[in-house]
Write a protein that holds these residues in place. Sequence first.
Motif, PDB file in Angstrom:
ATOM      1  N   VAL A  52      60.842  35.834   3.835  1.00  0.00           N
ATOM      2  CA  VAL A  52      61.536  35.666   5.105  1.00  0.00           C
ATOM      3  C   VAL A  52      60.631  36.089   6.255  1.00  0.00           C
ATOM      4  CG1 VAL A  52      63.480  36.438   6.486  1.00  0.00           C
ATOM      5  CG2 VAL A  52      63.786  35.994   4.042  1.00  0.00           C
ATOM      6  N   GLN A  53      60.654  35.304   7.296  1.00  0.00           N
ATOM      7  CA  GLN A  53      59.911  35.646   8.507  1.00  0.00           C
ATOM      8  C   GLN A  53      60.786  35.445   9.726  1.00  0.00           C
ATOM      9  OE1 GLN A  53      56.324  33.099   8.227  1.00  0.00           O
ATOM     10  NE2 GLN A  53      55.146  35.002   8.218  1.00  0.00           N
ATOM     11  N   LEU A  54      60.589  36.290  10.714  1.00  0.00           N
ATOM     12  CA  LEU A  54      61.196  36.110  12.023  1.00  0.00           C
ATOM     13  C   LEU A  54      60.059  35.817  12.996  1.00  0.00           C
ATOM     14  CD1 LEU A  54      63.808  39.021  12.216  1.00  0.00           C
ATOM     15  CD2 LEU A  54      64.087  36.716  11.313  1.00  0.00           C
ATOM     16  N   VAL A  55      60.102  34.636  13.579  1.00  0.00           N
ATOM     17  CA  VAL A  55      59.027  34.210  14.473  1.00  0.00           C
ATOM     18  C   VAL A  55      59.557  34.158  15.895  1.00  0.00           C
ATOM     19  CG1 VAL A  55      57.366  32.407  15.006  1.00  0.00           C
ATOM     20  CG2 VAL A  55      57.939  32.914  12.618  1.00  0.00           C
ATOM     21  N   GLU A  56      58.917  34.928  16.769  1.00  0.00           N
ATOM     22  CA  GLU A  56      59.356  35.048  18.153  1.00  0.00           C
ATOM     23  C   GLU A  56      58.478  34.206  19.068  1.00  0.00           C
ATOM     24  OE1 GLU A  56      60.226  39.790  17.359  1.00  0.00           O
ATOM     25  OE2 GLU A  56      58.303  38.964  17.973  1.00  0.00           O
ATOM     26  N   SER A  57      59.060  33.800  20.188  1.00  0.00           N
ATOM     27  CA  SER A  57      58.293  33.138  21.241  1.00  0.00           C
ATOM     28  C   SER A  57      58.916  33.489  22.579  1.00  0.00           C
ATOM     29  CB  SER A  57      58.244  31.628  21.031  1.00  0.00           C
ATOM     30  OG  SER A  57      59.539  31.084  21.053  1.00  0.00           O
ATOM     31  N   GLY A  58      58.117  33.334  23.616  1.00  0.00           N
ATOM     32  CA  GLY A  58      58.560  33.701  24.952  1.00  0.00           C
ATOM     33  C   GLY A  58      57.919  35.005  25.362  1.00  0.00           C
ATOM     34  N   GLY A  59      58.457  35.618  26.381  1.00  0.00           N
ATOM     35  CA  GLY A  59      57.876  36.841  26.899  1.00  0.00           C
ATOM     36  C   GLY A  59      56.781  36.544  27.904  1.00  0.00           C
ATOM     37  N   GLY A  60      56.167  37.608  28.395  1.00  0.00           N
ATOM     38  CA  GLY A  60      55.095  37.459  29.369  1.00  0.00           C
ATOM     39  C   GLY A  60      55.304  38.337  30.574  1.00  0.00           C
ATOM     40  N   LEU A  61      54.633  37.961  31.658  1.00  0.00           N
ATOM     41  CA  LEU A  61      54.677  38.722  32.905  1.00  0.00           C
ATOM     42  C   LEU A  61      55.562  37.995  33.914  1.00  0.00           C
ATOM     43  CD1 LEU A  61      53.604  40.968  34.821  1.00  0.00           C
ATOM     44  CD2 LEU A  61      51.676  39.424  35.327  1.00  0.00           C
TER      45      LEU A  61
END
Length: 121
Positions: free
Chosen positions: A2-11
């Motif tokens: 199982v993996q949880l893959v995140e995206s987004g974030g930043g400044l």
Amino acid sequence: QVQLVESGGGLVQPGGSLRLSCAASGSIRSISVMGWFRQAPGKQRELVASITGGGYQNYADAVKGRFTLSRDNAKNTVLLQMISLKPEDTAVYYCHANLRSDSLPVWRDYWGQGTQVTVSS
């Protein structure tokens, strides 16, 4: 596995908006709760928001009215929409899921690798 893959974030500048997404993949049998935690430097990891499979949502007091969490049960994804961001929202944000996998059919917690959110002018 199982993996949880995140995206987004930043400044982003104060008052701005960001969106964080997380997808759980692998041999997943079922997911109970998904959501986001965050950890600022020198502080403990804290709950930001969570959502059950039935749609019940829980938010930290500090983000109520500014953050909205949604979930797609068919795709095993969650989306955290953040508006009116403040400098105190600066932290590493971690996706979380409590789930059972085919290979380990007991409820346990899984975590993403973390994504940085920085709110600064």
